[in-house]
Scaffold this motif. Structure first.
Motif, PDB file in Angstrom:
ATOM      1  N   ALA A  61      77.045  39.683  79.460  1.00 48.04           N
ATOM      2  CA  ALA A  61      75.521  39.940  79.305  1.00 48.04           C
ATOM      3  C   ALA A  61      75.303  38.988  77.881  1.00 48.04           C
ATOM      4  N   THR A  62      74.212  38.564  78.101  1.00 45.67           N
ATOM      5  CA  THR A  62      73.419  37.826  76.976  1.00 45.67           C
ATOM      6  C   THR A  62      72.780  38.459  76.222  1.00 45.67           C
ATOM      7  N   GLU A  63      72.215  39.641  76.532  1.00 48.85           N
ATOM      8  CA  GLU A  63      71.281  40.308  75.813  1.00 48.85           C
ATOM      9  C   GLU A  63      71.530  41.888  75.892  1.00 48.85           C
ATOM     10  N   ILE A  64      71.311  42.610  74.551  1.00 51.96           N
ATOM     11  CA  ILE A  64      71.279  44.033  74.594  1.00 51.96           C
ATOM     12  C   ILE A  64      70.042  44.536  74.035  1.00 51.96           C
ATOM     13  N   PRO A  65      69.339  44.948  75.051  1.00 54.72           N
ATOM     14  CA  PRO A  65      67.904  45.413  74.476  1.00 54.72           C
ATOM     15  C   PRO A  65      67.947  46.934  73.689  1.00 54.72           C
ATOM     16  N   VAL A  66      67.537  47.060  72.726  1.00 55.85           N
ATOM     17  CA  VAL A  66      67.698  48.331  72.063  1.00 55.85           C
ATOM     18  C   VAL A  66      66.223  48.989  71.666  1.00 55.85           C
ATOM     19  N   LEU A  67      66.152  50.184  71.949  1.00 56.70           N
ATOM     20  CA  LEU A  67      64.776  50.849  71.407  1.00 56.70           C
ATOM     21  C   LEU A  67      64.877  51.357  70.096  1.00 56.70           C
ATOM     22  N   TRP A  68      64.140  51.114  69.234  1.00 56.85           N
ATOM     23  CA  TRP A  68      64.067  51.770  67.797  1.00 56.85           C
ATOM     24  C   TRP A  68      62.855  52.779  67.992  1.00 56.85           C
ATOM     25  N   ILE A  69      63.371  53.890  67.775  1.00 55.05           N
ATOM     26  CA  ILE A  69      62.429  55.378  68.117  1.00 55.05           C
ATOM     27  C   ILE A  69      62.244  56.012  66.667  1.00 55.05           C
ATOM     28  N   ASN A  70      60.820  56.056  66.275  1.00 60.03           N
ATOM     29  CA  ASN A  70      60.686  56.500  65.105  1.00 60.03           C
ATOM     30  C   ASN A  70      59.771  57.862  65.393  1.00 60.03           C
TER      31      ASN A  70
END
Length: 166
Positions: A61-70
């Motif tokens: 994998a070249t990217e790890i998308p992460v969600l920042w949840i506020n």
């Protein structure tokens, strides 16, 4: 000789960089608790969470998308600094294949109350290829400013598999 107006611009630029540094929560070792900061998993910091978009990724994998949840009532700010750790038994070990220091742009990304923001992390920052196992991205976010600035360490865990269709 620098003219007075240029000095003001130089000082303003320096103050801006210092403010962004404070907001981004940069640290030499993000995985260790620092004085004045609170280490938290996504469930420990009420209202703030990080989570990967998938539970597992392939080893290439070249990217790890992460969600920042506020889910809090205040704006949170995070920066580009982060570290990658791999679970080894009960311990987490920092991943840094080259052993070199890693530099990050000094910038602050705001996440307003009730909003979610995606940020992509690149494993190649620390390793050319991830081994199969359990990993976590470790980074920080801040809320408030000045004397009321609070910095929290957050993590987002994921698995790495050999399967290209993780």
């Amino acid at each position: 000789m620098i003219k007075p107006n240029r000095w003001r611009r130089v000082l303003a630029a320096g103050a801006t960089v210092a403010a962004l540094f404070a907001m981004s929560g940069c640290s030499e070792s993000l995985s260790q608790e620092e004085p004045g900061s609170k280490f938290a998993s996504e469930s420990e910091k009420a209202g703030a969470a990080m989570q990967t978009q998938q539970a597992a990724y392939p080893s290439d994998a070249t990217e790890i998308p992460v969600l920042w949840i506020n889910g809090s009532s205040v704006t949170l700010t995070f920066g580009e600094s982060w570290s990658l750790e791999k679970q080894n038994g009960e311990e987490w070990e920092q991943v840094n294949e080259s052993g070199q220091d890693v530099a990050f742009r000094l910038i602050g990304y705001p996440v307003k109350p009730g909003e979610t923001r995606q940020h992509t992390y690149h494993p190649s920052t620390y390793a050319s290829r991830l081994e199969v196992g359990r990993y976590r991205i470790v980074t920080s976010c801040s809320e408030g400013q000045g004397d009321s600035l609070q910095t929290y360490m957050l993590t987002a865990e994921f698995d790495v598999t050999e399967d290209e269709n993780a």
